[in-house]
Design an enzyme around this catalytic site. Structure first.
Site, mmCIF file in Angstrom:
data_model
loop_
_atom_site.group_PDB
_atom_site.id
_atom_site.type_symbol
_atom_site.label_atom_id
_atom_site.label_comp_id
_atom_site.label_asym_id
_atom_site.label_seq_id
_atom_site.Cartn_x
_atom_site.Cartn_y
_atom_site.Cartn_z
ATOM 1 N N GLU A 35 45.748 35.298 42.232
ATOM 2 C CA GLU A 35 44.901 35.339 41.034
ATOM 3 C C GLU A 35 45.774 35.319 39.771
ATOM 4 O OE1 GLU A 35 41.264 38.171 39.317
ATOM 5 O OE2 GLU A 35 42.545 38.872 40.957
ATOM 6 N N LYS A 92 35.689 32.963 37.970
ATOM 7 C CA LYS A 92 35.350 34.226 38.617
ATOM 8 C C LYS A 92 33.929 34.639 38.251
ATOM 9 C CE LYS A 92 37.562 38.660 39.642
ATOM 10 N NZ LYS A 92 38.798 39.456 39.407
ATOM 11 N N CYS A 116 39.109 37.185 43.953
ATOM 12 C CA CYS A 116 39.314 38.618 44.079
ATOM 13 C C CYS A 116 38.016 39.393 44.269
ATOM 14 C CB CYS A 116 40.091 39.125 42.860
ATOM 15 S SG CYS A 116 40.771 40.791 43.051
#
Length: 261
Positions: free
Chosen positions: A45, A114, A147
Site C-alpha cells: 500500500e 481504497k 488494506c
C-alpha cells in the site's frame, strides 16, 4: 481450461524514504523476480510514495496516469512482468489511496481507489473511492482491494460473486495486527474460494513498525506462501482449477442465495 500464474509478493523495506529510493529498490529487485519467472508482482500500500509520511502525502500525490505510472510501465516492459503498486492519487482536488496494475507491455489493466478509509492518518488525508472493477490477466479474473477494504466480508464476497479468482491486496499493516494477517486474510480466501495476495511492508517507517507477514492464501484457506518480519519476496504458483475445486467442495457463493433470513 486451467489457467496458471506465478505470483510474486514483494514485502518491501519500509525505511525507503523517497519515491526515487523506492523505485531504485524495485529496479534492483526485479532481475531476481524475472529469473524466478514471475508473471505478476504485488507491492505494498502506498509503495510509490511511502505510507507513514504525514502531510508529505499531499506533496507526493499525483494523477493516476502521472509520472509514477510512466515509471512503473517502463519497469514492467523492461522486465516483462506485470506490476501492481500503491500510490497517492490526486484528482478533483481530493486525495485517494489508490493502486494500479500495469501489464508486461506497460498497459494499465486496473485502477482502484481504497473504498473504506480507517480512522487516523488516512481519514485526515484521503477520500473514499467507490466501486471495484475486475480485470483479466493470464487467464485469471482479478480484483484489487486495499488494506482495510479486505477486512470487510462484504467486499470479498462482492468480487467473488462477480467471478474473481484472485484478489490483490496492497496493505500497510502495523505490528499490532497479527490476527488480521494470520487469521482473517486466509479466512477471507477460504470463505470465498479464491486466492488472496496480501503485500505488506517490513521494518520501521518514521516510527511506525510494520508486521510484515505478507501472505498468498489459497482458495482452501491454506498458505501458499508466507513472509516473515523482514523484507523479502515470496512466490506461489496459482491455478484456476484450485478455485473451481474449492467452490465445488464448499458452494458458499451459490448456497448463500438459498438462505431465508
Amino acid at each position: 481450461m486451467n489457467a496458471k500464474l506465478r505470483l510474486a509478493v514483494a514485502q518491501a523495506p519500509a525505511e525507503l524514504d523517497t519515491p526515487a529510493a523506492r523505485l531504485d529498490w524495485l529496479h534492483s529487485t526485479l532481475p531476481a523476480v524475472k529469473r524466478a519467472q514471475a508473471d505478476l508482482v504485488l507491492l505494498p500500500e502506498l509503495f510509490a510514495c511511502g505510507y507513514n509520511i504525514g502531510d508529505a502525502v499531499a506533496q507526493r500525490a499525483e494523477p493516476w496516469d502521472g509520472p509514477t505510472l510512466h515509471a512503473m510501465a517502463q519497469a514492467a516492459k523492461a522486465f516483462g512482468i506485470a506490476l501492481c503498486y500503491g500510490f497517492a492519487e490526486r484528482a478533483d482536488d481530493r486525495l485517494y489511496n489508490s493502486a494500479v496494475t500495469v501489464s508486461p507491455k506497460g498497459v494499465p489493466l486496473s485502477h482502484q481507489r481504497k473504498l473504506a478509509i480507517p480512522p487516523g492518518f488516512e481519514r485526515d488525508h484521503f477520500s473514499a473511492g467507490a466501486g471495484c472493477t475486475l480485470f483479466d490477466y493470464c487467464g485469471f479474473s482479478m480484483a484489487t482491494l486495499i488494506c482495510y477494504d479486505a477486512e470487510f466480508p462484504e467486499t470479498l464476497r462482492h468480487v467473488a460473486g462477480r467471478g474473481a479468482d484472485l484478489v490483490l491486496v496492497p496493505t500497510a499493516l502495523s505490528a499490532g495486527w497479527h490476527w488480521v494477517a494470520h487469521r482473517m486474510i486466509p479466512t477471507r480466501a477460504y470463505e470465498n474460494g479464491l486466492y488472496l495476495a496480501y503485500a505488506n511492508s517490513a521494518g520501521v517507517e518514521h516510527g511506525l513498525e510494520y508486521l510484515g507477514a505478507s501472505v498468498i492464501a489459497a482458495p482452501d484457506g491454506t498458505e501458499a506462501a508466507r513472509a516473515g518480519a523482514k523484507a523479502e519476496i515470496i512466490y506461489a504458483d496459482l491455478e484456476t482449477a484450485r478455485v473451481t475445486a474449492a467452490r465445488q467442495r464448499l458452494p458458499y457463493l451459490t448456497d448463500r442465495h438459498t438462505i431465508k433470513l
